[in-house]
Design a protein around this motif. Structure first.
Motif, PDB file in Angstrom:
ATOM      1  N   ILE A 137     -33.129   9.745  29.890  1.00 30.41           N
ATOM      2  CA  ILE A 137     -32.498   8.627  29.184  1.00 30.41           C
ATOM      3  C   ILE A 137     -31.841   9.078  27.884  1.00 30.41           C
ATOM      4  O   ILE A 137     -30.821   8.528  27.466  1.00 30.41           O
ATOM      5  CB  ILE A 137     -33.510   7.492  28.931  1.00 30.41           C
ATOM      6  CG1 ILE A 137     -32.763   6.197  28.590  1.00 30.41           C
ATOM      7  CG2 ILE A 137     -34.516   7.861  27.846  1.00 30.41           C
ATOM      8  CD1 ILE A 137     -33.644   4.950  28.594  1.00 30.41           C
ATOM      9  N   GLY A 138     -32.404  10.111  27.248  1.00 36.72           N
ATOM     10  CA  GLY A 138     -31.775  10.627  26.037  1.00 36.72           C
ATOM     11  C   GLY A 138     -30.385  11.169  26.314  1.00 36.72           C
ATOM     12  O   GLY A 138     -29.442  10.936  25.548  1.00 36.72           O
ATOM     13  N   ALA A 139     -30.244  11.897  27.414  1.00 37.43           N
ATOM     14  CA  ALA A 139     -28.935  12.409  27.798  1.00 37.43           C
ATOM     15  C   ALA A 139     -27.983  11.275  28.151  1.00 37.43           C
ATOM     16  O   ALA A 139     -26.790  11.309  27.809  1.00 37.43           O
ATOM     17  CB  ALA A 139     -29.070  13.379  28.970  1.00 37.43           C
ATOM     18  N   MET A 140     -28.491  10.262  28.835  1.00 35.60           N
ATOM     19  CA  MET A 140     -27.652   9.106  29.168  1.00 35.60           C
ATOM     20  C   MET A 140     -27.146   8.409  27.902  1.00 35.60           C
ATOM     21  O   MET A 140     -25.972   8.033  27.810  1.00 35.60           O
ATOM     22  CB  MET A 140     -28.455   8.118  30.014  1.00 35.60           C
ATOM     23  CG  MET A 140     -28.733   8.567  31.434  1.00 35.60           C
ATOM     24  SD  MET A 140     -29.784   7.344  32.272  1.00 35.60           S
ATOM     25  CE  MET A 140     -29.611   7.869  33.978  1.00 35.60           C
ATOM     26  N   ASN A 141     -28.038   8.232  26.916  1.00 36.58           N
ATOM     27  CA  ASN A 141     -27.634   7.643  25.639  1.00 36.58           C
ATOM     28  C   ASN A 141     -26.490   8.427  25.015  1.00 36.58           C
ATOM     29  O   ASN A 141     -25.473   7.861  24.594  1.00 36.58           O
ATOM     30  CB  ASN A 141     -28.800   7.661  24.648  1.00 36.58           C
ATOM     31  CG  ASN A 141     -29.791   6.532  24.823  1.00 36.58           C
ATOM     32  OD1 ASN A 141     -30.925   6.650  24.392  1.00 36.58           O
ATOM     33  ND2 ASN A 141     -29.398   5.436  25.418  1.00 36.58           N
ATOM     34  N   LYS A 142     -26.673   9.725  24.937  1.00 36.79           N
ATOM     35  CA  LYS A 142     -25.680  10.578  24.282  1.00 36.79           C
ATOM     36  C   LYS A 142     -24.328  10.476  24.971  1.00 36.79           C
ATOM     37  O   LYS A 142     -23.281  10.309  24.319  1.00 36.79           O
ATOM     38  CB  LYS A 142     -26.187  12.027  24.284  1.00 36.79           C
ATOM     39  CG  LYS A 142     -25.182  13.093  23.836  1.00 36.79           C
ATOM     40  CD  LYS A 142     -24.757  12.959  22.398  1.00 36.79           C
ATOM     41  CE  LYS A 142     -24.085  14.198  21.853  1.00 36.79           C
ATOM     42  NZ  LYS A 142     -23.037  14.799  22.637  1.00 36.79           N
ATOM     43  N   VAL A 143     -24.305  10.596  26.277  1.00 37.56           N
ATOM     44  CA  VAL A 143     -23.049  10.595  27.026  1.00 37.56           C
ATOM     45  C   VAL A 143     -22.342   9.243  26.907  1.00 37.56           C
ATOM     46  O   VAL A 143     -21.160   9.169  26.538  1.00 37.56           O
ATOM     47  CB  VAL A 143     -23.291  10.953  28.507  1.00 37.56           C
ATOM     48  CG1 VAL A 143     -22.032  10.727  29.328  1.00 37.56           C
ATOM     49  CG2 VAL A 143     -23.754  12.409  28.639  1.00 37.56           C
ATOM     50  N   LEU A 144     -23.043   8.175  27.225  1.00 36.45           N
ATOM     51  CA  LEU A 144     -22.403   6.862  27.274  1.00 36.45           C
ATOM     52  C   LEU A 144     -21.862   6.450  25.907  1.00 36.45           C
ATOM     53  O   LEU A 144     -20.708   6.035  25.781  1.00 36.45           O
ATOM     54  CB  LEU A 144     -23.385   5.806  27.771  1.00 36.45           C
ATOM     55  CG  LEU A 144     -22.759   4.412  27.858  1.00 36.45           C
ATOM     56  CD1 LEU A 144     -22.115   4.194  29.217  1.00 36.45           C
ATOM     57  CD2 LEU A 144     -23.785   3.322  27.588  1.00 36.45           C
ATOM     58  N   CYS A 145     -22.691   6.569  24.891  1.00 34.31           N
ATOM     59  CA  CYS A 145     -22.313   6.026  23.582  1.00 34.31           C
ATOM     60  C   CYS A 145     -21.242   6.850  22.888  1.00 34.31           C
ATOM     61  O   CYS A 145     -20.317   6.288  22.283  1.00 34.31           O
ATOM     62  CB  CYS A 145     -23.543   5.908  22.695  1.00 34.31           C
ATOM     63  SG  CYS A 145     -24.804   4.801  23.359  1.00 34.31           S
ATOM     64  N   THR A 146     -21.332   8.160  22.965  1.00 34.42           N
ATOM     65  CA  THR A 146     -20.339   8.976  22.261  1.00 34.42           C
ATOM     66  C   THR A 146     -18.980   8.924  22.947  1.00 34.42           C
ATOM     67  O   THR A 146     -17.947   9.057  22.281  1.00 34.42           O
ATOM     68  CB  THR A 146     -20.807  10.433  22.112  1.00 34.42           C
ATOM     69  OG1 THR A 146     -20.993  11.024  23.407  1.00 34.42           O
ATOM     70  CG2 THR A 146     -22.098  10.516  21.324  1.00 34.42           C
ATOM     71  N   GLU A 147     -18.954   8.723  24.254  1.00 36.76           N
ATOM     72  CA  GLU A 147     -17.660   8.609  24.925  1.00 36.76           C
ATOM     73  C   GLU A 147     -17.084   7.193  24.779  1.00 36.76           C
ATOM     74  O   GLU A 147     -15.865   7.025  24.787  1.00 36.76           O
ATOM     75  CB  GLU A 147     -17.789   9.057  26.381  1.00 36.76           C
ATOM     76  CG  GLU A 147     -18.113  10.547  26.437  1.00 36.76           C
ATOM     77  CD  GLU A 147     -18.148  11.146  27.827  1.00 36.76           C
ATOM     78  OE1 GLU A 147     -17.801  10.458  28.801  1.00 36.76           O
ATOM     79  OE2 GLU A 147     -18.529  12.331  27.925  1.00 36.76           O
ATOM     80  N   MET A 148     -17.934   6.220  24.603  1.00 38.75           N
ATOM     81  CA  MET A 148     -17.477   4.884  24.244  1.00 38.75           C
ATOM     82  C   MET A 148     -16.793   4.889  22.889  1.00 38.75           C
ATOM     83  O   MET A 148     -15.808   4.180  22.658  1.00 38.75           O
ATOM     84  CB  MET A 148     -18.690   3.946  24.227  1.00 38.75           C
ATOM     85  CG  MET A 148     -18.476   2.563  23.623  1.00 38.75           C
ATOM     86  SD  MET A 148     -18.568   2.445  21.801  1.00 38.75           S
ATOM     87  CE  MET A 148     -20.251   2.898  21.445  1.00 38.75           C
TER      88      MET A 148
END
Length: 449
Positions: free
Chosen positions: A344-355
């Protein structure tokens, strides 16, 4: 019983305190420091703000109270971090890296090491104690930080070596990009956690460990890197030339498990990097909204009254809200699961920073050409938006590979996060994508501190 997203009274106080620090202590130094071409001087312009962050308990707020830290939960930490990131994510990274350097000591260190390193940081009275975390290495072949967990031995992963010689490790090689490591004068942070190759014959899942390198260690030199974004966070190149580090400074639980340390560190920082993106997007959105409510472009009413600006800003606001709550979910999950949240930490990083990049650019479209006038800060938001998907374990090569490795494993349950159940991360999930050909399942057990 409903799911409650309402902040508690204590969290409201925490949020207001972080907002007060960000607006009244940090904001006044950000413009000058961001404009300063010399990166070390730029960093030093933030020194009074850092001293105040130490005084207010912010700088080591993520560390356990048992060793003198603030004892904040991960949820509380990201609530506070959003307020600082909305003003400057680079300064927030400096604070974050104190955690990246010392949290592994808490996870994997002996009791003596926890007292010697964590308590030393939290009890310092100078207001300037700072901690670095050194994993990244220069580009080139052989090597490559992104392939730190590659199963191949020759040329895979990290090339900084630590060779045991009596009661010392002799360290050689280069690190590139680590934050905080040079300290305030490029003579070294007070403590640096450095991931090294302690076994040259083993692959990236067995040959890495972590050492604490203390300020003043002979044979270590630091030089600043000038960056386009996060200019208030000090990045450096480190050169180790037969540097001798006491063997007692090897964090015991990381012996041969430096790969797991890296993945766990970046799992913990995932929601923090995600909330940094929320903070920057929020700042850009609020500035664009204010512009749209006051700028008429020569027409009869402010441009917010027209469909395109209204729809675009509505989309931006929606994405910010969704990303914020996903970060809260990620932080809560890590709190609930012994500071493990590799998926989930990786998912947070990917989704939010690309948003973030999409949100900032849409805000600039609303403001128009005036957004490139540096008086309005949008160019700085755009620079930060370009950096966040690339730093703190790049979304390509490290974050997405962690998601892929977990998802492809035979044990993966796609409903585990939904049900708030543990998603164990072990060595058999590493190394996917790093070498061509089929991946052999490895049988090493899950390792936890």
């Amino acid at each position: 019983m409903t799911i409650d997203f309402t902040l508690t009274p204590q969290q409201r106080v925490l949020q207001e305190a972080a907002r007060d620090f960000a607006q009244n202590v940090l904001r006044p130094v950000v413009r000058e420091a961001d404009d300063e071409p010399d990166p070390l001087r730029a960093f030093n312009l933030t020194r009074p703000a850092y001293q105040e962050a130490v005084k207010r308990g912010i700088a080591f707020s993520m560390l356990p109270k048992q060793y003198g830290g603030g004892g904040l939960s991960n949820v509380d930490f990201v609530i506070a971090a959003e307020e600082i990131c909305a003003v400057d994510p680079g300064f927030a990274t400096t604070i974050l890296v104190n955690g990246l350097g010392l949290m592994p000591v808490w996870y994997y260190g002996t009791e003596e090491q926890k007292e010697r390193f964590i308590s030393r940081a939290t009890s310092d009275t100078s207001g300037e104690f700072i901690v670095g975390y050194a994993a990244s290495e220069p580009p080139g072949s052989p090597g490559g930080t992104a392939n730190f967990d590659a199963p191949a031995v020759n040329g895979a992963g990290m090339s900084v070596t630590a060779t045991l010689d009596g009661d010392e490790y002799v360290v050689n090689g280069r690190k590139y990009w680590p934050c905080n490591v040079g300290g305030w004068d490029n003579r070294g942070a007070d403590l640096n956690l450095v991931v090294v190759r302690t076994d040259r014959e083993a692959d990236g899942t067995r040959g890495l460990s972590a050492l604490i390198v203390e300020r003043g260690t002979p044979g270590v030199t630091y030089s600043s890197i000038s960056t386009s974004g996060q200019r208030l966070a000090p990045n450096c190149e480190i050169v180790f030339d037969d540097a001798r580090v006491p063997a007692a400074n090897l964090i015991e639980g990381t012996r041969g498990n430096g790969d797991l340390l890296i993945n766990r560190n970046f799992a913990w920082s995932g929601p923090v990097a995600g909330i940094a993106a929320v903070g920057v997007a929020r700042a850009a959105y609020e500035a664009a909204l204010e512009w749209a409510k006051t700028y008429t472009a020569g027409g009869p009413q402010p441009i917010i009254e027209y469909q395109y600006p209204g729809y675009v800003l509505g989309d931006v606001a929606t994405k910010i809200e969704a990303a914020r709550y996903f970060c809260w979910k990620g932080a809560h999950y890590i709190d609930e699961h012994d500071y493990h949240g590799e998926l989930i930490g990786a998912m947070n990083k990917v989704l939010c920073t690309e948003m973030l990049f999409d949100c900032v650019y849409k805000c600039m479209q609303v403001v128009g050409v005036n957004s490139v006038d540096r008086r309005h800060l949008f160019e700085r938001y755009l620079r930060e938006a370009s950096v966040l998907p690339l730093y703190d374990a790049g979304n390509f090569g490290m974050q997405r590979r962690r998601i892929h490795g977990v998802m492809a494993h035979s044990s993966f349950d796609p409903r585990a996060l939904m049900d708030n159940r543990a998603v164990d991360f072990d060595k058999s999930m590493e190394g996917i994508d790093t070498v061509p050909g089929p991946r052999a399942e490895r049988s090493e057990p899950f390792v936890s501190a």
